[in-house]
Enzyme design. Structure first.
Site: not given
Length: 340
Positions: A263-264
């Site tokens: 994820d980010y």
């Protein structure tokens, strides 16, 4: 193998041949995803020519994406195409109800149809990868991301997630109107303590297997070719550095070859979790655990070359990672007009 994909043997031969020609820098570039392309500047064009990025998130206009892809295909040493991703969660141009609302319809066929419309619209603009469906089981209404979840029931999450995968991807990943799905967030993200996003989750293995993991397996069985790690630490080990999830469950038990994306900034967020000391440690932990592509943060690009030189990350691991990334690009047909 996703429904309708090119036979694996042919793809594996092409992957092996391409890996033999790639430099370590080019391999690390494939493992990196950026959000820097708000517009296609001259500096980003140069980065693409150098093989700096394998993927872009939320990248520019449709015209920018066409030009960036042209540069990647025709002005780089090996012509490896870019992969453009976006959060196409509940519609693209046409907006549908949030996933919780879609789940409340109790109509998998309608959910699949909505995802197919979203895929058709997104792929028309050069987007071939969506970070959906989210199948996190959410039972604490304080959790801020509950709206993106199909709810609290594993069977409903399995059914909704699989319908979305089928709708996004259609009959074949290689169809230009097929939008590759990314099932997220692996795993236990919806069980964050006190409903606080990014917080730790403590889930006994029997509960993990009975409640939190089945929706992921259902989405993979429906053909999802990618999976995203979660932000939280699961039982003390961040999901982006968690060998139990990414190796034991995904690879050994489920026999999945899905490409794993963080994820980010999730790789470097293992530092505030207290699991690693710095970005170099984060890169080592993530790639050895099983994260193939790093989203936004740059610990792979900054440190992986030295980690390989110091034998903290085996070169074979880098090749395996790149095989997972290239396999997705081949299955999507992104190489089909290339001589490679």
């Amino acid at each position: 193998m996703a429904p309708g994909a090119t036979p694996d043997a042919a793809i594996e031969q092409r992957i092996t041949a391409l890996l033999a020609r790639m430099t370590l820098d080019e391999k690390i570039g494939q493992m990196s995803q950026s959000t820097s392309m708000a517009t296609l500047t001259d500096s980003i064009k140069d980065e693409i020519r150098r093989g700096r990025w394998g993927s872009f998130l939320n990248a520019g206009s449709p015209a920018d994406r066409v030009e960036a892809q042209r540069i990647a295909r025709h002005e780089t040493r090996l012509g490896i195409p870019l992969l453009f991703g976006r959060d196409v969660i509940h519609g693209y141009r046409t907006i549908f109800p949030i996933p919780t609302g879609q789940a409340a319809s109790w109509d998998p066929a309608l959910i699949e149809q909505a995802a197919r419309i979203a895929a058709t619209e997104a792929t028309t603009e050069g987007i071939r990868w969506t970070f959906a469906p989210m199948v996190d089981i959410a039972r604490d209404p304080r959790w801020g991301r509950i709206a993106e979840s199909p709810g609290e029931d594993p069977w409903v999450a399995e059914t909704v997630g699989a319908a979305m995968v089928r709708g996004f991807q259609g009959a074949s990943l290689s169809d230009p109107a097929s939008l590759a799905s990314c099932v997220k967030h692996f795993a236990g993200y919806g069980a964050a303590e006190a409903g606080r996003d990014y917080n730790s989750a403590w889930i006994p293995e029997v509960l993990l297997r009975d409640v939190y993991l089945p929706p992921f397996r259902a989405a993979l069985n429906a053909g999802a070719p990618t999976i995203m790690t979660a932000f939280e630490a699961l039982n003390g080990v961040p999901a982006s550095g968690n060998p139990f999830l990414l190796h034991h469950m995904l690879r050994e038990e489920w026999k999945s070859d899905a490409m794993v994306v963080s994820d980010y900034n999730a790789v470097t967020e293992m530092i505030p979790h207290g699991y690693v000391a710095n970005a170099s440690d984060a890169a080592r932990a993530a790639v050895n655990a099983g994260v193939d592509m790093e989203m936004v943060s740059t610990s792979y690009y900054d440190h992986l070359k030295s980690l390989v030189a110091n034998r903290e990350v085996p070169l074979k691991r880098v090749d395996d990672v790149n095989g997972n990334i290239l396999r997705l690009k081949f299955r999507l047909g992104l190489f089909d007009d290339m001589p490679i």
